[in-house]
Design an enzyme around this catalytic site. Structure first.
Site, PDB file in Angstrom:
ATOM      1  N   LEU A  42     -69.856-119.198-102.355  1.00 24.66           N
ATOM      2  CA  LEU A  42     -69.757-117.748-102.198  1.00 24.66           C
ATOM      3  C   LEU A  42     -71.156-117.133-102.201  1.00 24.66           C
ATOM      4  O   LEU A  42     -72.049-117.614-102.883  1.00 24.66           O
ATOM      5  CB  LEU A  42     -68.936-117.167-103.353  1.00 24.66           C
ATOM      6  CG  LEU A  42     -67.487-117.672-103.448  1.00 24.66           C
ATOM      7  CD1 LEU A  42     -66.875-117.254-104.772  1.00 24.66           C
ATOM      8  CD2 LEU A  42     -66.659-117.175-102.276  1.00 24.66           C
ATOM      9  N   HIS A  82     -63.996-128.031-110.643  1.00 23.99           N
ATOM     10  CA  HIS A  82     -64.823-129.062-110.009  1.00 23.99           C
ATOM     11  C   HIS A  82     -64.569-130.397-110.709  1.00 23.99           C
ATOM     12  O   HIS A  82     -64.486-130.444-111.946  1.00 23.99           O
ATOM     13  CB  HIS A  82     -66.303-128.679-110.108  1.00 23.99           C
ATOM     14  CG  HIS A  82     -67.186-129.644-109.397  1.00 23.99           C
ATOM     15  ND1 HIS A  82     -67.244-129.718-108.014  1.00 23.99           N
ATOM     16  CD2 HIS A  82     -68.022-130.606-109.870  1.00 23.99           C
ATOM     17  CE1 HIS A  82     -68.085-130.683-107.676  1.00 23.99           C
ATOM     18  NE2 HIS A  82     -68.561-131.236-108.776  1.00 23.99           N
TER      19      HIS A  82
HETATM   20  C1  GAR Z   1     -60.106-130.895-106.499  1.00 25.15           C
HETATM   21  O1  GAR Z   1     -60.387-132.182-106.979  1.00 25.15           O
HETATM   22  C2  GAR Z   1     -61.192-129.919-106.910  1.00 25.15           C
HETATM   23  O2  GAR Z   1     -61.699-130.177-108.191  1.00 25.15           O
HETATM   24  C3  GAR Z   1     -62.234-130.160-105.847  1.00 25.15           C
HETATM   25  O3  GAR Z   1     -61.509-130.296-104.665  1.00 25.15           O
HETATM   26  C4  GAR Z   1     -60.224-130.845-104.969  1.00 25.15           C
HETATM   27  C5  GAR Z   1     -59.170-129.957-104.357  1.00 25.15           C
HETATM   28  O4  GAR Z   1     -57.903-130.514-104.507  1.00 25.15           O
HETATM   29  N1  GAR Z   1     -63.179-129.079-105.770  1.00 25.15           N
HETATM   30  C6  GAR Z   1     -64.481-129.235-105.562  1.00 25.15           C
HETATM   31  O5  GAR Z   1     -64.986-130.324-105.352  1.00 25.15           O
HETATM   32  C7  GAR Z   1     -65.296-127.953-105.608  1.00 25.15           C
HETATM   33  N2  GAR Z   1     -66.682-128.244-105.504  1.00 25.15           N
HETATM   34  P1  GAR Z   1     -56.598-129.632-104.309  1.00 25.15           P
HETATM   35  O6  GAR Z   1     -56.763-128.922-102.949  1.00 25.15           O
HETATM   36  O7  GAR Z   1     -55.484-130.618-104.282  1.00 25.15           O
HETATM   37  O8  GAR Z   1     -56.507-128.660-105.436  1.00 25.15           O
END
Ligand code: GAR
Length: 204
Positions: free
Chosen positions: A93, A109
């Site tokens: 963002l 995260h």
């Molecule tokens: C999750 O593991 C989240 O922690 C990560 O993306 C995945 C989304 O899964 N986010 C990041 O890496 C942010 N930097 P989801 O769409 O099944 O919730």
């Protein structure tokens, strides 16, 4: 009741954990709107299945990041959301959005921040050789996966783990702590002081 707007780019399993927590009565809140920057994202499908409003906003049709974010803000304001929950929203963002919703945007995260921000956090952890990995829910600021930390969960790294097996073990904890963090917010128990989150005791 707390009104939530969710930003998601993909599969939306964290969105689902929040929806499930609301449905079970554990979390008193309502997901008003799910926004995705990816057409056909599974997260949008989950919203539709649940009768939640959903919106695909194509970043490519805007000539600046701020204009794209303004389109998101317009939609979020239409639904009068109190809290923005980034659930696998794979964009950083700008200060414009973050200042507009100061301390009202959460992110999850899959690492113990500040270690391993960015993409492939679980692979970064394995490559480094840490013995304990985990996940973090934090208020988002202008950085990549930075901002005051709300809750973290530790997950052991096991012999022979692959990116997939570790990610799966971490994801289980993500689904546990994200609804908890939102619940603390809904109960007005989170205070940000000097860049740190203080979790206030339950009001009696
Ligand atoms: C999750 O593991 C989240 O922690 C990560 O993306 C995945 C989304 O899964 N986010 C990041 O890496 C942010 N930097 P989801 O769409 O099944 O919730």
């Amino acid at each position: 009741m707390l009104k939530i707007g969710v930003l998601a780019s993909g599969r939306g399993s964290n969105l689902q954990s929040i929806i499930d927590s609301i449905e079970s009565g554990e979390l008193e809140a309502k997901v008003e709107l799910v926004i995705s920057d990816k057409e056909g994202a599974k997260a949008l499908e989950r919203a539709n299945n649940q009768g939640i409003a959903s919106k695909y906003i194509n970043p490519k049709i805007y000539d600046s990041k701020e204009k794209f974010e303004q389109a998101m803000i317009d939609a979020l304001e239409e639904y009068e959301v109190d809290l923005i929950v980034m659930a696998g929203f794979m964009r950083i963002l700008t200060p414009y959005f973050v200042r507009h919703y100061k301390n009202r945007v959460m992110n999850i995260h899959p690492s113990l921040l500040p270690s391993f921000p960015g993409l492939h956090a679980q692979k970064q952890a394995l490559d480094y050789g840490v013995k304990v990995a985990g996940c973090t829910v934090h208020f988002a600021d202008e950085g990549m996966d930075t901002g005051p930390i709300i809750i973290q969960a530790a997950v052991p790294v096991q012999e022979g783990d692959t990116e997939e097996t570790l990610a799966k073990r971490i994801l289980k904890e993500e689904h546990r702590i994200y609804p908890q963090a939102v619940k603390l917010y809904a109960q007005d128990r989170l205070e940000v002081k000097d860049g740190k989150v203080i979790v206030k005791a339950v009001k009696s």
